[in-house]
Design a protein around this motif. Structure first.
Motif, short mmCIF file in Angstrom:
data_model
loop_
_atom_site.label_atom_id
_atom_site.label_comp_id
_atom_site.label_asym_id
_atom_site.label_seq_id
_atom_site.Cartn_x
_atom_site.Cartn_y
_atom_site.Cartn_z
N GLY A 188 0.82 -1.19 0.00
CA GLY A 188 0.00 0.00 0.00
C GLY A 188 0.85 1.24 0.00
N PRO A 189 0.25 2.41 0.18
CA PRO A 189 1.01 3.66 0.18
C PRO A 189 2.10 3.66 1.24
CG PRO A 189 -1.34 4.11 0.01
CD PRO A 189 -1.20 2.65 0.32
N GLY A 190 3.21 4.34 0.93
CA GLY A 190 4.32 4.42 1.86
C GLY A 190 5.61 4.74 1.14
N VAL A 191 6.71 4.59 1.82
CA VAL A 191 8.03 4.90 1.26
C VAL A 191 8.60 3.64 0.61
CG1 VAL A 191 10.39 5.65 1.77
CG2 VAL A 191 8.44 6.70 2.97
N TYR A 192 9.05 3.79 -0.64
CA TYR A 192 9.61 2.69 -1.41
C TYR A 192 10.96 3.12 -1.99
CZ TYR A 192 5.04 0.27 -1.58
OH TYR A 192 3.87 -0.39 -1.27
N ARG A 193 11.65 2.14 -2.57
CA ARG A 193 12.82 2.36 -3.40
C ARG A 193 12.84 1.26 -4.45
NH1 ARG A 193 16.65 -1.42 -2.30
NH2 ARG A 193 16.51 -2.49 -0.26
N LEU A 194 13.73 1.39 -5.44
CA LEU A 194 13.90 0.35 -6.44
C LEU A 194 15.10 -0.51 -6.08
CD1 LEU A 194 13.38 2.25 -9.83
CD2 LEU A 194 11.68 1.04 -8.42
N ASP A 195 14.97 -1.84 -6.23
CA ASP A 195 16.12 -2.70 -6.01
C ASP A 195 16.94 -2.79 -7.32
OD1 ASP A 195 14.83 -4.49 -7.70
OD2 ASP A 195 14.17 -5.81 -6.11
N ARG A 196 17.97 -3.61 -7.33
CA ARG A 196 18.86 -3.68 -8.48
C ARG A 196 18.16 -4.20 -9.73
NH1 ARG A 196 24.64 -5.93 -6.00
NH2 ARG A 196 25.01 -4.13 -4.61
N SER A 197 17.10 -4.96 -9.54
CA SER A 197 16.37 -5.49 -10.70
C SER A 197 15.33 -4.51 -11.23
CB SER A 197 15.69 -6.80 -10.32
OG SER A 197 14.62 -6.56 -9.38
N GLY A 198 15.17 -3.36 -10.54
CA GLY A 198 14.17 -2.38 -10.97
C GLY A 198 12.80 -2.60 -10.38
N SER A 199 12.69 -3.50 -9.39
CA SER A 199 11.40 -3.76 -8.74
C SER A 199 11.25 -2.90 -7.49
CB SER A 199 11.29 -5.24 -8.35
OG SER A 199 11.35 -6.07 -9.49
N LEU A 200 9.99 -2.65 -7.13
CA LEU A 200 9.71 -1.85 -5.93
C LEU A 200 10.03 -2.64 -4.67
CD1 LEU A 200 6.29 -0.21 -6.85
CD2 LEU A 200 8.47 0.98 -6.55
N ALA A 223 9.38 12.60 -19.20
CA ALA A 223 9.77 12.13 -17.87
C ALA A 223 11.24 11.76 -17.88
CB ALA A 223 8.93 10.93 -17.46
N SER A 224 11.91 11.93 -16.73
CA SER A 224 13.31 11.54 -16.61
C SER A 224 13.43 10.02 -16.62
CB SER A 224 13.92 12.10 -15.33
OG SER A 224 13.35 11.45 -14.21
N LEU A 225 14.63 9.53 -16.84
CA LEU A 225 14.86 8.09 -16.82
C LEU A 225 14.50 7.51 -15.46
CD1 LEU A 225 15.91 5.47 -18.07
CD2 LEU A 225 18.23 6.16 -17.40
N ALA A 226 14.87 8.19 -14.38
CA ALA A 226 14.55 7.70 -13.05
C ALA A 226 13.04 7.61 -12.85
CB ALA A 226 15.16 8.62 -11.99
N THR A 227 12.30 8.62 -13.32
CA THR A 227 10.84 8.58 -13.20
C THR A 227 10.26 7.44 -14.02
OG1 THR A 227 10.65 10.96 -12.75
CG2 THR A 227 8.72 9.87 -13.66
N ARG A 228 10.77 7.24 -15.23
CA ARG A 228 10.25 6.15 -16.07
C ARG A 228 10.47 4.79 -15.41
NH1 ARG A 228 12.81 9.20 -20.15
NH2 ARG A 228 14.38 7.58 -20.54
N ARG A 229 11.60 4.62 -14.74
CA ARG A 229 11.86 3.36 -14.05
C ARG A 229 10.89 3.15 -12.90
NH1 ARG A 229 18.50 3.82 -13.90
NH2 ARG A 229 18.88 2.89 -15.98
N ILE A 230 10.62 4.22 -12.15
CA ILE A 230 9.67 4.10 -11.04
C ILE A 230 8.28 3.77 -11.56
CG2 ILE A 230 8.51 5.37 -9.20
CD1 ILE A 230 11.14 6.94 -8.82
N VAL A 231 7.87 4.46 -12.61
CA VAL A 231 6.54 4.23 -13.18
C VAL A 231 6.41 2.80 -13.69
CG1 VAL A 231 4.97 4.87 -15.05
CG2 VAL A 231 6.12 6.64 -13.71
#
Length: 492
Positions: free
Chosen positions: A402-414, A471-479
């Protein structure tokens, strides 16, 4: 920008003063929020400098709330319909009206209703003795009317250099005549009585004229000005001398029409306050906002939060394009700017103004705006990115916290990091970001639906957008990672 991740931690006593003044203005009446996001005001009552008086006793909205941004009670349409769609986004209030009325009866006093703007439906919901703390609907309509914009800017004394060449017409003539009237090959046709981008068509050739003709007149037809759309939040506060003090926030770059974020042409995809502004352009934008606020007070006695929209050209010139006399979706994240400056959010003052109370904690307006100008020239600031469903088939969340603080791992997953509801709780240096407004797993999201909002604080040269429609590359990866949370719904 100073203190972004320690926003509001300085012991100035301003939070206490702001809370006391708003508490006095509420006069014991419960605060009720009526807005699509049932966690509206969360950046004021969560995060590093929470002001508890902003936590609504009852929130009536479309999307579900989440911990730690929970109001006292919540009525969310999505919890009943289990559906998220473009249609639901516009029709949610009638769906919860009767249930909301029952919750309102549980409050011991008539409420103060916080919302974008006043209307008859909200006054009925507030009930006898209730107050809708928002700008009057007729005043808002007059100030935001597109076909009156140029007349308004002239009356307010906005310099000609900041105005866009335009004409106002009841009926659309041919394209050749419009081009001659405004002096550009591409023209912008806007429905006169709408202040949003849904009533706007950019006409590059004859093939675009039928779409423009479907808009309802009267029309504002303006020269097309290339550049980056921008917006600035402004707070107008009545003073003791019969005038107003005007406080300007740091301006934001606005992006729109990014297909990979699920946004159609002219549809906003978010705001970015992290890009440095050229000082002369920011100074002119603030001056124009001040003039508009002074005019609105003289003409209508109007004060409170509003925004001015403009275009920042590649040559660093500013041209005004719209006025929105209300707080809006970007107000939530824009509050981080005020907290980074060691202040409570503007929305506390806005509520006090709407209730006729004093606002003494903001200090001298000219000094405030000078500090805003200095901060605007520095990199770093908050942002929000809207993610809509770009697929043609419905989806639902397969697995998420659910909603909260996330990051991307090395594989690009949340990867889930922690609970959170405030953009500054995500540590940009560690690649963290806040995902707000994610639906619950059994909510079916239809094409065009709002899937989530990515929020955070950008630092240094990192920005969520590379251009007004990129969108920036970082944003595209998050999306892409957000989209991977959702699976296609085979059967409904």
């Amino acid at each position: 920008m100073e203190g972004l991740h320690g926003a509001g931690r300085r012991e100035t006593g301003l939070e206490e003063a702001a809370q006391e003044e708003l508490t006095a203005a509420l006069a014991g009446r419960p605060l009720v929020c009526v807005e699509r996001f049932s966690t509206a005001l969360r950046t004021g009552y969560t995060g590093p400098a929470p002001v508890e008086v902003l936590r609504p006793a009852l929130s009536i909205g479309c999307y579900s709330a989440w911990d730690p941004a929970l109001p006292g009670m919540v009525v969310a349409a999505e919890e009943r319909t289990r559906t998220r769609s473009v249609a639901e986004r516009h029709a949610w209030l009638p769906r919860v009206r009767h249930e909301a009325a029952r919750y309102l009866l549980k409050l011991d006093r008539p409420p103060v209703v916080f919302t974008w703007y006043d209307n008859a439906r909200l006054r009925e919901l507030a009930g006898p003795g209730g107050v809708v703390a928002a700008i009057d609907a007729d005043v808002r309509a007059a100030i935001e009317a597109k076909h009156l914009l140029d007349d308004l800017l002239r009356a307010a004394g906005v310099p000609a250099v900041a105005r866009v060449p335009c004409v106002h017409v009841e009926r659309l003539p041919g394209l050749a005549e419009l081009r001659r009237a405004v002096g550009t090959e591409r023209v912008v046709v806007q429905a006169g009585r709408r202040a949003d981008r849904h009533g706007t068509v950019v006409v590059a050739g004859e093939d675009d004229m039928p779409r423009a003709a479907r808009l309802l007149g009267p029309y504002r037809v303006a020269a097309y000005v290339p550049g980056w759309p921008c917006t600035i939040a402004v707070l107008s506060v009545p003073d003791r001398d019969g005038g107003v003090r005007v406080y300007a926030d740091r301006p934001a770059h606005t992006s729109a029409g990014i297909a990979e974020l699920g946004a159609g042409p002219m549809r906003s995809t978010g705001d970015d306050w992290s890009r440095p502004w050229p000082t002369p352009a920011a100074a002119l934008l603030i001056e124009c906002a001040e003039r508009i606020a002074f005019w609105a007070w003289r003409r209508y006695g109007a004060a409170g939060l509003f925004s001015v929209e403009a275009i920042l050209t590649p040559g660093e010139r500013v041209h005004l394009t719209a006025i929105k006399w209300r707080h809006q979706e970007g107000t939530e994240v824009a509050s981080v700017n005020q907290q980074a400056a060691g202040l409570p959010p503007f929305v506390l003052a806005h509520l006090s103004v709407m209730l006729g109370g004093p606002v003494t904690w903001l200090g001298d307006a000219q000094e405030f705006n000078q500090r805003t100008l200095l901060r605007s020239a520095r990199p770093g600031g908050p942002f929000h990115v809207r993610v809509r469903l770009a697929r043609d088939t419905p989806v639902r969340v397969s697995a998420a916290h659910g909603p909260g603080v996330y990051r991307l791992d090395r594989s690009g997953s949340l990867r889930w990091v922690r609970r959170g509801a405030h953009p500054s709780q995500a540590r940009a240096s560690q690649g963290e970001f806040l995902l707000a407004n994610l639906p619950e797993p059994d909510v079916v999201c239809h094409p065009g639906a709002h899937l989530a909002t990515v929020e955070g604080v950008a630092e240094g040269g990192a920005h969520p957008f590379d251009g007004p429609d990129t969108a920036s590359l970082a944003t595209r990866r998050i999306v892409a990672a957000v989209e991977d949370l959702f699976d296609e719904v085979k059967e409904l």
